[in-house]
Design a protein around this motif. Sequence first.
Motif, mmCIF file in Angstrom:
data_model
loop_
_atom_site.group_PDB
_atom_site.id
_atom_site.type_symbol
_atom_site.label_atom_id
_atom_site.label_comp_id
_atom_site.label_asym_id
_atom_site.label_seq_id
_atom_site.Cartn_x
_atom_site.Cartn_y
_atom_site.Cartn_z
ATOM 1 N N GLU A 121 0.829 -1.208 0.000
ATOM 2 C CA GLU A 121 0.000 0.000 0.000
ATOM 3 C C GLU A 121 0.863 1.259 0.000
ATOM 4 N N ILE A 122 1.936 1.255 0.787
ATOM 5 C CA ILE A 122 2.839 2.411 0.821
ATOM 6 C C ILE A 122 3.483 2.631 -0.543
ATOM 7 N N LEU A 123 3.939 1.541 -1.175
ATOM 8 C CA LEU A 123 4.556 1.651 -2.497
ATOM 9 C C LEU A 123 3.569 2.189 -3.530
ATOM 10 N N LEU A 124 2.323 1.718 -3.469
ATOM 11 C CA LEU A 124 1.314 2.208 -4.403
ATOM 12 C C LEU A 124 1.038 3.696 -4.185
ATOM 13 N N MET A 125 0.948 4.110 -2.919
ATOM 14 C CA MET A 125 0.700 5.524 -2.625
ATOM 15 C C MET A 125 1.856 6.394 -3.122
ATOM 16 N N CYS A 126 3.085 5.939 -2.895
ATOM 17 C CA CYS A 126 4.243 6.698 -3.377
ATOM 18 C C CYS A 126 4.252 6.767 -4.904
ATOM 19 N N GLY A 127 3.916 5.634 -5.540
ATOM 20 C CA GLY A 127 3.865 5.615 -6.997
ATOM 21 C C GLY A 127 2.809 6.557 -7.553
ATOM 22 N N LEU A 128 1.623 6.537 -6.935
ATOM 23 C CA LEU A 128 0.555 7.438 -7.379
ATOM 24 C C LEU A 128 0.940 8.897 -7.164
ATOM 25 N N ALA A 129 1.595 9.216 -6.027
ATOM 26 C CA ALA A 129 2.025 10.593 -5.771
ATOM 27 C C ALA A 129 3.028 11.059 -6.817
ATOM 28 N N LEU A 130 4.007 10.220 -7.160
ATOM 29 C CA LEU A 130 4.978 10.580 -8.195
ATOM 30 C C LEU A 130 4.310 10.755 -9.550
ATOM 31 N N GLN A 133 1.156 11.675 -10.101
ATOM 32 C CA GLN A 133 0.402 12.934 -10.079
ATOM 33 C C GLN A 133 1.327 14.149 -10.221
ATOM 34 N N ILE A 134 2.475 14.104 -9.531
ATOM 35 C CA ILE A 134 3.431 15.209 -9.645
ATOM 36 C C ILE A 134 3.936 15.333 -11.076
ATOM 37 N N SER A 135 4.211 14.191 -11.696
ATOM 38 C CA SER A 135 4.693 14.215 -13.080
ATOM 39 C C SER A 135 3.636 14.781 -14.021
ATOM 40 N N VAL A 136 2.368 14.411 -13.827
ATOM 41 C CA VAL A 136 1.294 14.909 -14.688
ATOM 42 C C VAL A 136 1.119 16.424 -14.524
ATOM 43 N N VAL A 137 1.081 16.884 -13.275
ATOM 44 C CA VAL A 137 0.936 18.321 -13.019
ATOM 45 C C VAL A 137 2.112 19.100 -13.598
ATOM 46 N N HIS A 138 3.318 18.554 -13.400
ATOM 47 C CA HIS A 138 4.507 19.215 -13.934
ATOM 48 C C HIS A 138 4.458 19.279 -15.452
ATOM 49 N N PHE A 139 3.957 18.246 -16.083
ATOM 50 C CA PHE A 139 3.860 18.227 -17.546
ATOM 51 C C PHE A 139 2.880 19.280 -18.053
ATOM 52 N N PHE A 140 1.711 19.394 -17.388
ATOM 53 C CA PHE A 140 0.705 20.368 -17.825
ATOM 54 C C PHE A 140 1.204 21.808 -17.654
ATOM 55 N N PHE A 141 1.826 22.104 -16.508
ATOM 56 C CA PHE A 141 2.327 23.454 -16.270
ATOM 57 C C PHE A 141 3.466 23.795 -17.229
ATOM 58 N N LYS A 142 4.287 22.811 -17.517
ATOM 59 C CA LYS A 142 5.402 23.046 -18.437
ATOM 60 C C LYS A 142 4.887 23.313 -19.846
ATOM 61 N N GLY A 143 3.825 22.602 -20.245
ATOM 62 C CA GLY A 143 3.230 22.804 -21.554
ATOM 63 C C GLY A 143 2.543 24.148 -21.673
#
Length: 213
Positions: free
Chosen positions: A186-195, A197-207
């Motif tokens: 569960e911890i690994l899944l939460m960390c994976g989902l957080a990374l 989400q951060i990558s998606v947000v970073h991609f949208f703002f960068k675009g």
Amino acid sequence: MQLNIGSGILFLLTLGFVSSTALTVSLQPHETLCYYVLTVAKDSSIGFYFAVQSGGSFDIDFKVKDPEDKVLISGEKERQGDWTLKAETPGEYEFCFANGMSTWADKVVDFEIRVDDDFRAELPEVKKVSTGEKEPVDGMVFSVSSIEDKLNNMLRTLQYYKTRNSRNQHTVKSTEERILWFSLLEILLMCGLALFQISVVHFFFKGSRKQMV
């Protein structure tokens, strides 16, 4: 005397009068252990008890044979058992446990073999005060038999509670291990989902910045 022959172990017990043995053995996957008990008197009483303490589904295959190689009792995937056999023929009686159904799990088995050759010591006789005649000590015989029965019942109860306690401990440890691994997953899944989400947000703002320029 103990002999190693293949995957089996031959354990010869020479028993006289009343005696018993209680052992704990460990069986590897696809391993068979055989124990031999020698009776010297006809119509001896053999008590046989076993319980699987740990491993897999707490089950084992077993088989009991008389000196003429006749199967007296047998079972497959049994967790425990308690029998009393009549040894009509003196000789070696074979008690085998087989862990053939298991591919990876070791099995720990507690078992006890008790042989009673019906030997009874002659109790002393006492004289009546009035007549002087001898009479057996019937009261003492009854008391000793009653105490023996109660001790045997207590021993069986203790064996039962020991088996239940061992299985409950195994269940608790197994549950703890499963909770630990599920928590880590569960911890690994939460960390994976957080990374993610951060990558998606970073991609949208960068675009969006590129479009503004």
